[in-house]
Enzyme design. Structure first.
Site, mmCIF file in Angstrom:
data_model
loop_
_atom_site.group_PDB
_atom_site.id
_atom_site.type_symbol
_atom_site.label_atom_id
_atom_site.label_comp_id
_atom_site.label_asym_id
_atom_site.label_seq_id
_atom_site.Cartn_x
_atom_site.Cartn_y
_atom_site.Cartn_z
ATOM 1 N N ASP A 113 0.858 -1.185 0.000
ATOM 2 C CA ASP A 113 0.000 0.000 0.000
ATOM 3 C C ASP A 113 0.895 1.235 0.000
ATOM 4 O O ASP A 113 1.668 1.450 0.937
ATOM 5 C CB ASP A 113 -0.901 -0.019 1.240
ATOM 6 N N ASP A 144 -2.683 2.466 -6.262
ATOM 7 C CA ASP A 144 -1.689 2.558 -5.186
ATOM 8 C C ASP A 144 -1.624 1.352 -4.264
ATOM 9 O O ASP A 144 -0.953 1.410 -3.232
ATOM 10 C CB ASP A 144 -1.926 3.824 -4.363
ATOM 11 N N GLU A 145 -2.281 0.260 -4.601
ATOM 12 C CA GLU A 145 -2.153 -0.927 -3.757
ATOM 13 C C GLU A 145 -2.384 -2.194 -4.561
ATOM 14 O O GLU A 145 -3.067 -2.188 -5.579
ATOM 15 C CB GLU A 145 -3.100 -0.873 -2.555
#
Length: 352
Positions: free
Chosen positions: A11, A105-106
């Site tokens: 993350d 983003d993860e």
């Protein structure tokens, strides 16, 4: 972790805001948010300085300004965020093909059968985070656990820029102390409902039974019961295999001869072999060399090939460099193209 799965959840730390702080140093030490600044606008994200004032994602900009009057709000640059996410995904692929992106983003990574870093999921997560920082100047947090549920929870334990490992022998103790607030699917209203019936932590759920839980949360009861025991049997949802592998470097100083470019390729080739190792079952069909010149124009020369040959890269360099027209070179890259599916009979050949 024995025969257990090894799942990593990566993350990125306040991803959009972090990119803005990286690209614009004047934003680094001030409360910053990304989003619109109109009266009806909402925020996409904020940096940690802004979060200290209570500013959160999805918050109306007008409320954020009330909480933090000196908050700087910038409009997002989605093209930059997508390109950076693509670069991060490329880093992931150096270690495993089993990647489930959740957003820009993860992502989840299954490294159960990974051979790099002696097969250690902990070391792989550390290496990935180091690669992201060294190459993109961004930080990421990671959770390492036997399943997706626990890995996602763990990635939040040591944020920002940290990681948490939950080995199989630690699962019971970790889950027992876990607040039900942290279980995906339990929002404020559901938590309040559970709380009224005496359920606050996973330990409370473990002492109950599914029928009692069904009376409170309906169909979610079975999932809640399993997660409270640390059980999550979901596999990664891997969208597709990568079609290519690339490595490139932006040089500290422009270079102006083909021999200098060759030295860069010699170095990149060794790194490419390392990155190729996790993809040893893939059939190579193409090689390429990329050059970016001083004026930021670039050229790529490719040819069919069924093995990773250093000599062929040098030959392609000669063709690419002939297009320089006396311009300096600021970036050199190597690419490999893969067949759509792994070759069943043909083993990958590496010509050293």
């Amino acid at each position: 972790m024995g025969n257990q799965k090894k799942i990593i959840h990566i993350d990125m730390d306040c991803f959009y805001a972090a990119i803005e702080m990286r690209d614009f140093p004047e934003y680094q030490n001030i409360p910053l948010a990304v989003g619109g600044d109109g009266p009806r606008s909402v925020l996409c994200t904020s940096n940690y300085q802004a979060r200290q004032f209570g500013v959160r994602s999805a918050m109306p900009a007008i409320k954020a300004k009330q909480l933090c009057p000196h908050l700087k709000i910038v409009h997002g640059r989605m093209d930059v965020y997508k390109e950076t996410s693509k670069n991060i995904r490329e880093i992931f692929s150096r270690y495993t093909d089993l990647i489930e992106p959740l957003s820009l983003d993860e992502a989840y990574l299954d490294v159960t059968d990974a051979t790099m870093c002696q097969g250690s999921a902990t070391l792989i997560a550390e290496r990935i985070r180091a690669d992201i920082f060294n190459e993109l100047n961004l930080t990421a947090s990671a959770g390492i656990a036997p399943n997706k549920f626990l890995a996602k929870i763990a990635s939040d334990e040591n944020k920002p820029n940290g990681q948490c490992v939950i080995t199989p022998d630690k699962v019971a103790n970790f889950v027992e102390q876990l607040s039900l607030k942290k279980i995906p699917g339990i929002g404020p209203k559901t938590f309040e409902k559970l709380n009224r019936h005496g359920y606050v932590t996973c330990a409370d759920v473990r002492q109950s039974n599914i029928r009692a839980l069904q009376n409170i949360v309906g169909k979610f009861a079975n999932s809640l019961y399993l997660k409270s025991h640390g059980v999550d049997n979901r596999d990664l949802e891997v969208s597709r295999q990568r079609k290519s592998l690339a490595i490139e470097t932006t040089l500290a100083h422009d270079i102006s001869t083909q021999d200098e470019c060759k030295l860069v390729i010699d170095s990149l080739y060794q790194k490419l072999l390392t990155r190729l190792a996790p993809h040893s079952n893939r059939e190579i069909i193409r090689q390429g060399v990329k050059l970016k010149f001083t004026d930021f124009n670039q050229t790529t020369v490719e040819t069919q090939s069924n093995e990773c040959q250093q000599a062929l890269f040098i030959s392609l360099l000669s063709k690419a460099y002939s297009r320089s027209n006396k311009r300096g070179v600021r970036l050199v890259g190597l690419t490999l193209g893969f067949a759509d599916s792994p070759g069943e009979s043909q083993q990958l050949s590496l010509s050293l």
